[in-house]
Write an enzyme that holds these catalytic residues in place. Structure first.
Site, PDB file in Angstrom:
ATOM      1  N   CYS A   7       0.843  -1.210   0.000  1.00 21.75           N
ATOM      2  CA  CYS A   7       0.000   0.000   0.000  1.00 21.75           C
ATOM      3  C   CYS A   7       0.865   1.243   0.000  1.00 21.75           C
ATOM      4  O   CYS A   7       0.870   2.022  -0.953  1.00 21.75           O
ATOM      5  CB  CYS A   7      -0.874   0.104   1.252  1.00 21.75           C
ATOM      6  SG  CYS A   7      -1.840  -1.326   1.644  1.00 21.75           S
ATOM      7  N   GLU A  28      -4.107  -4.995  -4.757  1.00 19.22           N
ATOM      8  CA  GLU A  28      -3.983  -3.571  -5.115  1.00 19.22           C
ATOM      9  C   GLU A  28      -4.329  -3.377  -6.587  1.00 19.22           C
ATOM     10  O   GLU A  28      -5.022  -2.431  -6.951  1.00 19.22           O
ATOM     11  CB  GLU A  28      -2.566  -3.050  -4.859  1.00 19.22           C
ATOM     12  CG  GLU A  28      -2.267  -2.620  -3.436  1.00 19.22           C
ATOM     13  CD  GLU A  28      -2.849  -1.233  -3.083  1.00 19.22           C
ATOM     14  OE1 GLU A  28      -3.555  -0.612  -3.894  1.00 19.22           O
ATOM     15  OE2 GLU A  28      -2.580  -0.791  -1.964  1.00 19.22           O
TER      16      GLU A  28
HETATM   17  C1  LIG Z   1      -5.976   1.216  -2.230  1.00 23.32           C
HETATM   18  C2  LIG Z   1      -4.919   2.098  -1.626  1.00 23.32           C
HETATM   19  N1  LIG Z   1      -3.692   1.597  -1.437  1.00 23.32           N
HETATM   20  C3  LIG Z   1      -2.728   2.363  -0.885  1.00 23.32           C
HETATM   21  C4  LIG Z   1      -2.988   3.656  -0.510  1.00 23.32           C
HETATM   22  C5  LIG Z   1      -1.893   4.505   0.054  1.00 23.32           C
HETATM   23  O1  LIG Z   1      -2.227   5.124   1.197  1.00 23.32           O
HETATM   24  C6  LIG Z   1      -4.292   4.155  -0.718  1.00 23.32           C
HETATM   25  N2  LIG Z   1      -4.627   5.415  -0.376  1.00 23.32           N
HETATM   26  N3  LIG Z   1      -5.233   3.350  -1.285  1.00 23.32           N
END
Ligand SMILES: Cc1ncc(CO)c(N)n1
Length: 220
Positions: free
Chosen positions: A135, A207
């Site tokens: 993330c 992701e």
């Molecule tokens: C899905 C997603 N992954 C990572 C981040 C990073 O903060 C975010 N804002 N959203």
């Protein structure tokens, strides 16, 4: 090689499918349909709520004060900095606080966030931070790469890109990486590594699915 570098190298295909997703490329060249970005913003609001819970769990799973403080600092950054920023970005795109409150989590958001929470509940802090690392570190990499490639002045997504490319976010990502690498040096064994690599690969795929869900929602 540090733990993070090793995880990323071993999940090279999954990592690329995430950081070089069609959604990301379209952000970079400004061609992303606005509906896809709005759908993403709403889901990301819901994502950030679960993400904060995951760092709350990391405080709980931290055995030492230093680990607990690092997790608590990230929890604070999400709740009191990133969330406010996100709500302001949403407002600029016509999404009100009521819109965000009323929204329902899509399948990709549920899948990703509950996967991370479950990894942390079942495992220890190293499992949880491994599942979380794509993330933060991934978004920092995306922001930096898009900026390096050059973002046009009139790109509607420029502010979003600059936020993740900016020094504040880059620093958060660097410190998340450093915490993971330090914990890895303390706890890593060959058997452990196999489990961590699975978590990291799965989180990177989830992701990519999160980006894809926003493209799909806009195509409906
Ligand atoms: C899905 C997603 N992954 C990572 C981040 C990073 O903060 C975010 N804002 N959203």
């Amino acid at each position: 090689m540090t733990l993070f570098e090793r995880l990323k190298a071993d999940a090279a295909a999954e990592w690329r499918s995430y950081v070089d997703h069609a959604f990301v490329r379209a952000l970079g060249d400004g061609s992303l349909p606005e509906a896809a970005f709005r759908s993403y913003l709403v889901q990301d609001y819901l994502f950030l709520i679960q993400f904060a819970r995951a760092y709350g769990l990391a405080v709980y799973k931290g055995g030492r004060l230093s680990d607990m403080r690092a997790a608590a600092a990230t929890l604070h950054a999400i709740l009191d900095v990133e969330m406010d920023l996100h709500v302001r970005v949403c407002a600029r795109w016509g999404l009100t606080a009521d819109d965000l409150e009323a929204a329902e989590e899509g399948g990709a958001c549920v899948a990703y966030t509950r996967f991370v929470l479950d990894a942390g509940l079942q495992g220890d802090l190293l499992d949880l931070l491994t599942a979380l690392s794509p993330c933060v570190v991934g978004y920092a990499e995306i922001g930096a790469a898009l900026t390096r490639a050059g973002v046009a002045d009139d790109n509607p997504y420029r502010a979003w890109i600059e936020e993740y490319a900016g020094p504040a976010y880059q620093e958060i990502a660097e410190s998340a990486r450093a915490t993971l690498d330090r914990l890895g040096e303390e706890r890593l064994t060959p058997t452990r590594y196999v489990e961590l690599a699975k978590l990291f690969g799965a989180a990177s795929r989830l992701e990519a699915a999160f980006w894809q869900a926003a493209l799909n929602a806009a195509a409906d």
